[in-house]
Design an enzyme around this catalytic site. Structure first.
Site, PDB file in Angstrom:
ATOM      1  N   ASP A  32       0.828  -1.198   0.000  1.00  0.00           N
ATOM      2  CA  ASP A  32       0.000   0.000   0.000  1.00  0.00           C
ATOM      3  C   ASP A  32       0.869   1.257   0.000  1.00  0.00           C
ATOM      4  OD1 ASP A  32      -2.452   1.227  -0.120  1.00  0.00           O
ATOM      5  OD2 ASP A  32      -3.242   0.217   1.651  1.00  0.00           O
ATOM      6  N   ASP A  81      -8.832   3.626  -3.953  1.00  0.00           N
ATOM      7  CA  ASP A  81      -9.626   3.121  -2.838  1.00  0.00           C
ATOM      8  C   ASP A  81     -11.116   3.324  -3.077  1.00  0.00           C
ATOM      9  OD1 ASP A  81      -7.535   2.157  -1.390  1.00  0.00           O
ATOM     10  OD2 ASP A  81      -7.402   3.847  -0.015  1.00  0.00           O
TER      11      ASP A  81
END
Length: 397
Positions: free
Chosen positions: A138, A209
């Site tokens: 991430d 996201d």
């Protein structure tokens, strides 16, 4: 972050029974990680949650017939971490000036070789224990005060951004060299980090996201101008969507994510029987068409104007088959008067077209010159709403 060894194994057993292949242990597997304001940078397995290490979980999931992945965010660091307390000068900011914290995090100075060495040592130890098949890498926080104490001491601050990315690549290179069979997925971080250099190390990337189905149709369509869909991290998430608050049908979320790496990020225990059956059938369908979706020619189709419609088509190189995705953001009264023309088919061939719950035989020439009949988008109650989507197939006779 409320996870432990048995919960992950039980979750994997349930997921694999629905046809999923891999379970990812997300944020929360390392020490002090009960909230998001501690532990980033230390990367030590939490032995209270995982008393036998991550390998015990991996071994159990492998025995169940699946695989295991883990989440990392190497560039980020919490002030509440042993690493920050030992090396505050490793943060990518000028400590002599006011600096901000975002998401309870700072960023590490990836231009500093000592930072790369430290992360390499820690993450190699984690991977040695975990026996992971997949790593979700991430990158949530942007650079707000880009500064390197290491480069400043050499009078090379003007090289910061370039050397920062070289450091990121070097960490990828070291981990990949040690574990060449592990699939690494990178993170776009708003699109800025999904470049061709990153794809060399991580052949798939997380686009955003924002997992709302309608938003994803826009995002994935745009990304497809530069990258193939099989490089998109694409997931089915829960509704109402966490980013947009929008509720879209499960079949639409599934159809959208199929034009990507296709996964889920939701709690299976909260799904009713109908949703679980849809997921089971979708997983089987995707596996049967995965090779075509990966190797076929991807085309962006659709209708503009008031009858806005997103449509994607992936055609086999020999035109023997195709997968079609049709997505209608807002319901209109006149969809029955429109047809969707396909491309790349064999005009002389007959195709069995399975879409909208029915199979009809149509010639390639008609499909390309006249187009698919969109009447079900008006007349079938399943599709007479907003944000619907459907996936289907063409097979040459």
């Amino acid at each position: 972050m409320d996870i432990n060894e048995q919960r992950v194994i039980d979750f994997g057993r349930d997921a694999f029974s629905l046809g999923c292949n891999l379970v990812v242990i997300d944020d929360g597997w390392f020490t002090r990680r009960h909230r998001d304001d501690a532990g980033l940078g230390d990367w030590v397995i939490d032995r209270e949650k995982f008393p036998h290490g991550l390998r015990a979980v991996s071994d159990a999931l492998h025995e169940l017939g699946g695989q295991m992945g883990i989440w990392i965010e190497p560039e980020s660091i919490n002030p509440n971490s042993d690493l920050y307390r030992a090396h505050p000068e490793w943060v990518a900011t000028d400590l002599k000036r006011p600096h901000s914290i975002t998401r309870t995090q700072y960023l590490l100075d990836m231009a500093n070789p000592a930072v790369i060495d430290d992360l390499t040592t820690k993450l190699l130890a984690v991977l040695a224990d975990a026996n992971a098949d997949y790593v979700k890498w991430d990158m949530n926080r942007n650079l707000t005060e880009p500064y390197s104490h290491y480069l400043a001491a050499q009078g090379k601050m003007g090289e910061f951004y370039h050397r920062y990315m070289l450091g990121v690549y070097e960490l990828y290179r070291r981990l990949q060299a040690a574990y060449p069979d592990v699939l690494f997925e990178s993170c776009a971080s708003g699109g800025d980090r999904w470049d061709a250099g990153m794809l060399y190390y991580a052949p798939q990337g997380w686009l955003s996201d924002n997992t709302d189905a309608y938003s994803r149709q826009l995002i994935q369509s745009g990304a497809s101008y530069a990258y193939p869909p099989f490089a998109f991290g694409a997931h089915v998430s829960a509704v109402p969507n966490a980013q947009t608050g929008r509720t879209s049908p499960l079949r639409s979320r599934i159809a959208t994510a199929m034009f990507g790496t296709f996964g889920y990020e939701l709690d299976l225990a909260k799904l009713d029987g109908d949703a679980r059956e849809q997921i089971k059938q979708a997983n089987a369908w995707f596996k049967a068409h995965a090779e075509l979706l990966r190797t076929g020619h991807f085309n962006r189709l659709g209708l503009a104007g008031e009858a806005a419609l997103y449509a994607w088509e992936t055609v086999a190189p020999d035109a023997s088959a195709a997968v079609i995705g049709i997505f209608k953001p807002l319901n209109q009264i006149d969809f029955a008067y429109h047809r969707l023309r396909l491309v790349g088919l064999d005009p002389a061939a007959q195709y069995d077209c399975t879409l909208f719950g029915q199979t009809v035989t149509i010639s390639g020439e008609v499909l390309m010159q006249v187009g698919l009949d969109l009447t079900p988008l008006n007349t079938d109650g399943t599709y007479r709403s907003d944000f619907v989507g459907e996936v289907g197939e063409l097979v040459r006779r």
